[in-house]
Design a protein around this motif. Structure first.
Motif, PDB file in Angstrom:
ATOM      1  N   ALA A  96      -2.574   1.992  -3.187  1.00 26.11           N
ATOM      2  CA  ALA A  96      -1.168   2.371  -3.052  1.00 26.11           C
ATOM      3  C   ALA A  96      -1.013   3.556  -2.110  1.00 26.11           C
ATOM      4  N   LEU A 100       1.104   3.692   1.390  1.00 22.30           N
ATOM      5  CA  LEU A 100       2.101   4.716   1.665  1.00 22.30           C
ATOM      6  C   LEU A 100       1.810   5.438   2.972  1.00 22.30           C
ATOM      7  N   TYR A 184      12.650   1.318  -5.765  1.00 23.56           N
ATOM      8  CA  TYR A 184      11.750   0.792  -4.737  1.00 23.56           C
ATOM      9  C   TYR A 184      12.372   0.859  -3.344  1.00 23.56           C
ATOM     10  N   GLU A 187      10.558   1.481   0.130  1.00 23.59           N
ATOM     11  CA  GLU A 187       9.486   0.603   0.595  1.00 23.59           C
ATOM     12  C   GLU A 187       9.942  -0.811   0.909  1.00 23.59           C
ATOM     13  N   ARG A 221       9.916  11.060  -4.956  1.00 23.21           N
ATOM     14  CA  ARG A 221      10.060  10.632  -3.567  1.00 23.21           C
ATOM     15  C   ARG A 221      10.480  11.801  -2.680  1.00 23.21           C
ATOM     16  N   ARG A 224       7.510  14.018  -2.174  1.00 23.47           N
ATOM     17  CA  ARG A 224       6.533  13.367  -1.296  1.00 23.47           C
ATOM     18  C   ARG A 224       6.988  13.381   0.164  1.00 23.47           C
ATOM     19  N   VAL A 239       1.152   9.398  -6.023  1.00 18.12           N
ATOM     20  CA  VAL A 239       1.180   7.951  -6.226  1.00 18.12           C
ATOM     21  C   VAL A 239       1.459   7.661  -7.701  1.00 18.12           C
ATOM     22  N   GLU A 242       5.785   3.272  -9.486  1.00 13.69           N
ATOM     23  CA  GLU A 242       6.704   2.621  -8.548  1.00 13.69           C
ATOM     24  C   GLU A 242       6.044   2.297  -7.210  1.00 13.69           C
ATOM     25  N   ASN A 243       4.917   2.944  -6.925  1.00 13.10           N
ATOM     26  CA  ASN A 243       4.160   2.644  -5.707  1.00 13.10           C
ATOM     27  C   ASN A 243       3.087   1.594  -5.951  1.00 13.10           C
ATOM     28  N   ARG A 244       2.776   1.349  -7.220  1.00 12.94           N
ATOM     29  CA  ARG A 244       1.662   0.460  -7.554  1.00 12.94           C
ATOM     30  C   ARG A 244       2.095  -0.936  -8.000  1.00 12.94           C
TER      31      ARG A 244
END
Length: 423
Positions: A96, A100, A184, A187, A221, A224, A239, A242-244
């Motif tokens: 992940a 990103l 999400y 992405e 987010r 990040r 991470v 929601e990223n995985r």
């Protein structure tokens, strides 16, 4: 074995790849019973390394992001039903992070995961990058994870006036905003899905903490993105689920058809970025592999998903599907499709090249069909005999009626003759 462990089955690491491109991804697969998992006293399941509530909110967010017309409460009750199981596909934190970094054109910053997740990663001194100097930006906005959550929560819980909602409808009549839409949004724009419903455990509020989760995702987010802008790096600890999470399927044991074990696929979603890698087929195949536990596998497919399920050998045959119309109670614009497991096991046929297994199975089916034919023939014969008997009764009644009519007419004539004689 703890309740949390019993509620989660690790299906192992799987490789997913495109048939048309060189794109591929490796991900971990789990089977979860959220009803059991949420009753656990532990905050997270060891296999998942994700907080129980966070994986639940992430799954519902994935479903709701592509099915905004379905109320989140309905999705929560569907996913958390006593007889519901959810298959999830999760990227490893390392994969992940790599995804990103590719999207943001940044380098990975291999720091240490938060202790709250119960996991410490081995990190070399060369790879560890401290961000003490970046604790605060020049404009006073912190880029560490100490930013207060209440600001993000206020946005999530904002209510709109009727006038504001009317204006939104004028701009986009077919749009219905989902509060999970932002989970999400950095992405991808959507997902592929199919859906149905199961409404149970209405007394339990499984959505508790959803707003806080959405606000926390927005805060993570924000942190990040600011960190990436300042350093051109993304921290390993940034991470999260929601990223995985890249795909999910929920199915339930349905009791709509008496004396028949029916598995019902209620929702299936694949994130847009990870389509065409066979994830949807893998999830359906995982359910189909449990064919010893069900007689029939049903799905209410929306228009866009019909062709996908046809490729998975689901049928729209009217005679077969008409038995399962009760499943469509609360869903609109859906088509009932049915999968019936094959009687012959392809693996056994392939191994036994003399096809004795096929002969035995065919003989068994022939005997069963013959027995059924005998029963049908007996029923038809009985119906025929009853029809003949009914006709005889009708003929006898006709004769009696005819005789009575003659007798009445004769009596009337005699009466008329007597009256004339008197006159």
């Amino acid at each position: 074995m703890s309740l949390a462990t019993a509620a989660v089955e690790n299906l192992g690491l799987r490789q997913f790849s495109s048939k048309t491109t060189n794109e591929s991804v490796e991900a971990h697969c789990f089977l979860i019973n959220f009803h059991r998992l949420l009753k656990s006293s532990k905050e997270f399941a060891v296999d998942l390394q994700i907080k129980n509530k966070e994986i639940l909110h992430a799954v519902v967010a994935l479903y709701n992001s592509c099915l905004p017309n379905i109320e989140p409460d309905v999705l929560y009750s569907t996913v958390c039903g006593k007889n519901s199981w959810t298959l999830v596909v999760l990227l490893s934190p390392e994969t992940a992070l790599e995804k990103l970094c590719t999207d943001k054109k940044c380098e990975p910053d291999l720091d240490i995961l938060e202790p709250s997740y119960g996991v410490l990663r081995n990190v070399t001194a060369q790879n560890y990058v401290t961000d003490n100097a970046l604790h605060n930006t020049d404009d006073g906005i912190g880029i560490n994870e100490d930013i207060p959550l209440h600001g993000f929560l206020k946005v999530v819980q904002k209510t709109y006036t009727e006038l504001e909602e009317e204006k939104a409808q004028e701009i986009c009549p077919n749009c219905r905003p989902s509060k999970f839409a932002g989970v999400y949004s950095d992405e991808e724009d959507g997902a592929e899905s199919s859906s149905e419903d199961e409404s149970s455990d209405e007394e339990e509020d499984f959505s508790e903490g959803a707003d806080e989760f959405i606000a926390e995702v927005a805060r993570r987010r924000h942190v990040r993105n600011i960190y990436a802008e300042k350093t051109k790096r993304i921290k390993f600890s940034s991470v999260h689920v929601e990223n995985r999470l890249i795909a999910s399927l929920t199915y339930e044991r349905s009791f709509a058809i008496p004396n028949e074990k029916v598995f019902h696929i209620t929702v299936l979603s694949v994130r847009m970025k990870f389509r065409k890698l066979g994830l949807g087929q893998f999830l359906v195949d995982e359910v189909k592999s449990k064919k010893d536990k069900f007689d029939t596998l049903a799905v209410l497919a929306d228009t866009d998903a019909v062709q996908f399920f046809k490729k998975q050998n689901f049928t729209q045959d009217y005679l077969i599907c008409s038995r399962y119309e009760d499943l469509i109670d609360t869903w609109t614009d859906c088509v009932i499709m049915i999968y019936i497991p094959p009687v012959l096991d392809p693996e056994k046929i392939e191994l036994e090249k003399d096809l004795e297994f096929v002969d035995r199975q065919t003989k068994f089916l022939q005997d069963g069909s013959l027995k059924l034919y005998h029963q049908q023939f007996g029923l038809v014969t009985q119906l025929k005999n009853e029809a003949v008997a009914t006709r005889k009764i009708i003929d006898m009644q006709k004769k009696i009626i005819h005789s009575l009519i003659k007798e009445i007419m004769s009596n009337e004539e005699n009466q008329q003759t007597t009256t004339s004689s008197k006159n």
